[in-house]
Design a protein around this motif. Sequence first.
Motif, PDB file in Angstrom:
ATOM      1  N   TRP A 143       6.982  23.380 -10.907  1.00  0.00           N
ATOM      2  CA  TRP A 143       6.672  23.386  -9.484  1.00  0.00           C
ATOM      3  C   TRP A 143       5.619  22.332  -9.180  1.00  0.00           C
ATOM      4  O   TRP A 143       4.628  22.189  -9.910  1.00  0.00           O
ATOM      5  CB  TRP A 143       6.181  24.757  -9.046  1.00  0.00           C
ATOM      6  N   THR A 144       5.835  21.589  -8.098  1.00  0.00           N
ATOM      7  CA  THR A 144       4.918  20.542  -7.685  1.00  0.00           C
ATOM      8  C   THR A 144       4.680  20.631  -6.181  1.00  0.00           C
ATOM      9  O   THR A 144       5.628  20.769  -5.406  1.00  0.00           O
ATOM     10  CB  THR A 144       5.475  19.145  -8.013  1.00  0.00           C
ATOM     11  N   GLN A 145       3.420  20.553  -5.780  1.00  0.00           N
ATOM     12  CA  GLN A 145       3.082  20.413  -4.372  1.00  0.00           C
ATOM     13  C   GLN A 145       3.092  18.913  -4.075  1.00  0.00           C
ATOM     14  O   GLN A 145       2.231  18.165  -4.530  1.00  0.00           O
ATOM     15  CB  GLN A 145       1.700  21.006  -4.069  1.00  0.00           C
ATOM     16  N   VAL A 146       4.092  18.463  -3.315  1.00  0.00           N
ATOM     17  CA  VAL A 146       4.180  17.066  -2.906  1.00  0.00           C
ATOM     18  C   VAL A 146       3.686  16.977  -1.457  1.00  0.00           C
ATOM     19  O   VAL A 146       4.223  17.639  -0.571  1.00  0.00           O
ATOM     20  CB  VAL A 146       5.620  16.533  -2.994  1.00  0.00           C
ATOM     21  N   THR A 147       2.670  16.164  -1.223  1.00  0.00           N
ATOM     22  CA  THR A 147       2.118  15.992   0.118  1.00  0.00           C
ATOM     23  C   THR A 147       2.124  14.514   0.473  1.00  0.00           C
ATOM     24  O   THR A 147       1.626  13.683  -0.287  1.00  0.00           O
ATOM     25  CB  THR A 147       0.688  16.541   0.217  1.00  0.00           C
ATOM     26  N   TYR A 148       2.697  14.208   1.636  1.00  0.00           N
ATOM     27  CA  TYR A 148       2.803  12.841   2.132  1.00  0.00           C
ATOM     28  C   TYR A 148       2.076  12.771   3.472  1.00  0.00           C
ATOM     29  O   TYR A 148       2.248  13.643   4.331  1.00  0.00           O
ATOM     30  CB  TYR A 148       4.278  12.491   2.302  1.00  0.00           C
ATOM     31  N   GLY A 155      -1.183   2.366   9.583  1.00  0.00           N
ATOM     32  CA  GLY A 155      -0.120   2.346   8.585  1.00  0.00           C
ATOM     33  C   GLY A 155      -0.530   2.962   7.256  1.00  0.00           C
ATOM     34  O   GLY A 155       0.266   2.958   6.301  1.00  0.00           O
ATOM     35  N   LEU A 156      -1.751   3.482   7.171  1.00  0.00           N
ATOM     36  CA  LEU A 156      -2.230   4.033   5.905  1.00  0.00           C
ATOM     37  C   LEU A 156      -1.363   5.217   5.485  1.00  0.00           C
ATOM     38  O   LEU A 156      -1.219   6.194   6.221  1.00  0.00           O
ATOM     39  CB  LEU A 156      -3.688   4.477   6.029  1.00  0.00           C
ATOM     40  N   THR A 157      -0.785   5.104   4.302  1.00  0.00           N
ATOM     41  CA  THR A 157       0.156   6.089   3.782  1.00  0.00           C
ATOM     42  C   THR A 157      -0.315   6.553   2.415  1.00  0.00           C
ATOM     43  O   THR A 157      -0.656   5.735   1.557  1.00  0.00           O
ATOM     44  CB  THR A 157       1.565   5.463   3.655  1.00  0.00           C
ATOM     45  N   LYS A 158      -0.335   7.879   2.231  1.00  0.00           N
ATOM     46  CA  LYS A 158      -0.799   8.426   0.953  1.00  0.00           C
ATOM     47  C   LYS A 158       0.182   9.470   0.437  1.00  0.00           C
ATOM     48  O   LYS A 158       0.864  10.142   1.202  1.00  0.00           O
ATOM     49  CB  LYS A 158      -2.189   9.038   1.113  1.00  0.00           C
ATOM     50  N   LEU A 159       0.214   9.574  -0.886  1.00  0.00           N
ATOM     51  CA  LEU A 159       1.039  10.568  -1.559  1.00  0.00           C
ATOM     52  C   LEU A 159       0.166  11.330  -2.543  1.00  0.00           C
ATOM     53  O   LEU A 159      -0.645  10.733  -3.272  1.00  0.00           O
ATOM     54  CB  LEU A 159       2.199   9.891  -2.295  1.00  0.00           C
ATOM     55  N   TYR A 160       0.349  12.654  -2.541  1.00  0.00           N
ATOM     56  CA  TYR A 160      -0.412  13.525  -3.432  1.00  0.00           C
ATOM     57  C   TYR A 160       0.551  14.395  -4.227  1.00  0.00           C
ATOM     58  O   TYR A 160       1.562  14.857  -3.694  1.00  0.00           O
ATOM     59  CB  TYR A 160      -1.334  14.458  -2.636  1.00  0.00           C
ATOM     60  N   TYR A 161       0.242  14.626  -5.501  1.00  0.00           N
ATOM     61  CA  TYR A 161       0.918  15.622  -6.321  1.00  0.00           C
ATOM     62  C   TYR A 161      -0.120  16.651  -6.750  1.00  0.00           C
ATOM     63  O   TYR A 161      -1.150  16.302  -7.340  1.00  0.00           O
ATOM     64  CB  TYR A 161       1.525  15.004  -7.584  1.00  0.00           C
ATOM     65  N   ASN A 162       0.147  17.911  -6.452  1.00  0.00           N
ATOM     66  CA  ASN A 162      -0.716  19.015  -6.891  1.00  0.00           C
ATOM     67  C   ASN A 162      -2.187  18.767  -6.584  1.00  0.00           C
ATOM     68  O   ASN A 162      -3.067  18.931  -7.435  1.00  0.00           O
ATOM     69  CB  ASN A 162      -0.528  19.288  -8.390  1.00  0.00           C
ATOM     70  N   GLY A 163      -2.437  18.357  -5.347  1.00  0.00           N
ATOM     71  CA  GLY A 163      -3.807  18.206  -4.890  1.00  0.00           C
ATOM     72  C   GLY A 163      -4.515  16.952  -5.339  1.00  0.00           C
ATOM     73  O   GLY A 163      -5.699  16.781  -5.031  1.00  0.00           O
ATOM     74  N   ALA A 164      -3.824  16.045  -6.022  1.00  0.00           N
ATOM     75  CA  ALA A 164      -4.439  14.799  -6.487  1.00  0.00           C
ATOM     76  C   ALA A 164      -3.720  13.615  -5.859  1.00  0.00           C
ATOM     77  O   ALA A 164      -2.495  13.557  -5.846  1.00  0.00           O
ATOM     78  CB  ALA A 164      -4.367  14.693  -8.004  1.00  0.00           C
ATOM     79  N   GLN A 165      -4.493  12.661  -5.335  1.00  0.00           N
ATOM     80  CA  GLN A 165      -3.875  11.475  -4.753  1.00  0.00           C
ATOM     81  C   GLN A 165      -3.274  10.619  -5.854  1.00  0.00           C
ATOM     82  O   GLN A 165      -3.942  10.268  -6.833  1.00  0.00           O
ATOM     83  CB  GLN A 165      -4.905  10.659  -3.976  1.00  0.00           C
ATOM     84  N   VAL A 166      -1.995  10.257  -5.703  1.00  0.00           N
ATOM     85  CA  VAL A 166      -1.317   9.435  -6.703  1.00  0.00           C
ATOM     86  C   VAL A 166      -0.951   8.060  -6.163  1.00  0.00           C
ATOM     87  O   VAL A 166      -0.597   7.163  -6.933  1.00  0.00           O
ATOM     88  CB  VAL A 166      -0.064  10.134  -7.257  1.00  0.00           C
ATOM     89  N   ARG A 167      -1.017   7.887  -4.840  1.00  0.00           N
ATOM     90  CA  ARG A 167      -0.703   6.575  -4.276  1.00  0.00           C
ATOM     91  C   ARG A 167      -1.301   6.439  -2.884  1.00  0.00           C
ATOM     92  O   ARG A 167      -1.325   7.391  -2.101  1.00  0.00           O
ATOM     93  CB  ARG A 167       0.808   6.371  -4.184  1.00  0.00           C
ATOM     94  N   SER A 168      -1.784   5.231  -2.578  1.00  0.00           N
ATOM     95  CA  SER A 168      -2.265   4.889  -1.244  1.00  0.00           C
ATOM     96  C   SER A 168      -1.801   3.471  -0.942  1.00  0.00           C
ATOM     97  O   SER A 168      -1.968   2.558  -1.769  1.00  0.00           O
ATOM     98  CB  SER A 168      -3.785   4.983  -1.172  1.00  0.00           C
ATOM     99  N   THR A 169      -1.198   3.275   0.225  1.00  0.00           N
ATOM    100  CA  THR A 169      -0.708   1.960   0.604  1.00  0.00           C
ATOM    101  C   THR A 169      -0.723   1.847   2.121  1.00  0.00           C
ATOM    102  O   THR A 169      -1.023   2.815   2.822  1.00  0.00           O
ATOM    103  CB  THR A 169       0.714   1.725   0.058  1.00  0.00           C
ATOM    104  N   THR A 170      -0.398   0.684   2.633  1.00  0.00           N
ATOM    105  CA  THR A 170      -0.284   0.459   4.072  1.00  0.00           C
ATOM    106  C   THR A 170       1.144   0.049   4.397  1.00  0.00           C
ATOM    107  O   THR A 170       1.687  -0.865   3.771  1.00  0.00           O
ATOM    108  CB  THR A 170      -1.257  -0.639   4.550  1.00  0.00           C
ATOM    109  N   MET A 171       1.749   0.743   5.376  1.00  0.00           N
ATOM    110  CA  MET A 171       3.126   0.478   5.766  1.00  0.00           C
ATOM    111  C   MET A 171       3.240   0.412   7.288  1.00  0.00           C
ATOM    112  O   MET A 171       2.879   1.362   7.968  1.00  0.00           O
ATOM    113  CB  MET A 171       4.065   1.578   5.240  1.00  0.00           C
ATOM    114  N   ALA A 172       3.713  -0.722   7.796  1.00  0.00           N
ATOM    115  CA  ALA A 172       4.063  -0.873   9.213  1.00  0.00           C
ATOM    116  C   ALA A 172       2.944  -0.422  10.150  1.00  0.00           C
ATOM    117  O   ALA A 172       3.142   0.450  10.995  1.00  0.00           O
ATOM    118  CB  ALA A 172       5.345  -0.109   9.519  1.00  0.00           C
TER     119      ALA A 172
END
Length: 234
Positions: A143-148, A155-172
Amino acid sequence: MHTGPDIVREGLINSWNLASNRSYTSGTTIYDLVGTANLTVYGSPTYSDEQINDGYGFITMTDNQITKYLQVSSFSFPTTAVSIEIWCRTADATQNQSLISYAISGDSNESLLFYAGSSSQKMNIFGPVGSHSSYQALTEDAWTQVTYTRLSSSGLTKLYYNGAQVRSTTMAAGTNFTSGGTLNFGQEQDSEGGGFDSSQCWVGDYSIIRIYNRVLELEEVQLNYNAHKNRFGI
């Protein structure tokens, strides 16, 4: 008086919870606990109600099919800021599969989280313009908590798995999402409401899905994670 888990409620506009009898027990409707966007269940996917660690329920999607999915049309997708939290579990991390697909007329990838498992095993983020790879794999059968999250102005976009940030980028930067499209869990839309490909369906389980009309901060993502991690045996 509310007696549920201590989660973030500010900005929460949709909540579908397969562990709550108020949201789902059987049939073709998953009720939205805070909004009015009930999900329709297509294809009779398997529903399980586990009674461990205080219990949790989930719906299972199988591979190589285009009939099993959850969908709502004319959906009020947030335009300027969004956070999407999904408690999910993939049964095959080597498969290409769509976790969430939001499409509008003329743009089937207005917002899409697509897991490229067959080659690089990473989550790809699409929309409202362009795409970005997170370079982050999912753990099979876990089980994984995926948060976008995305803020349209920057455009700041972030992705988290299980409460930890795994990616940060800028889109559009400066591009808003368009509301009123079709939201789908389980299939990848190549046209609004359809255009499914059997090799791109989600292979695994959904349990809790929440959408916010604002960007959750790290501490808030972690609060939601900690509220449920024991339930999912994490």
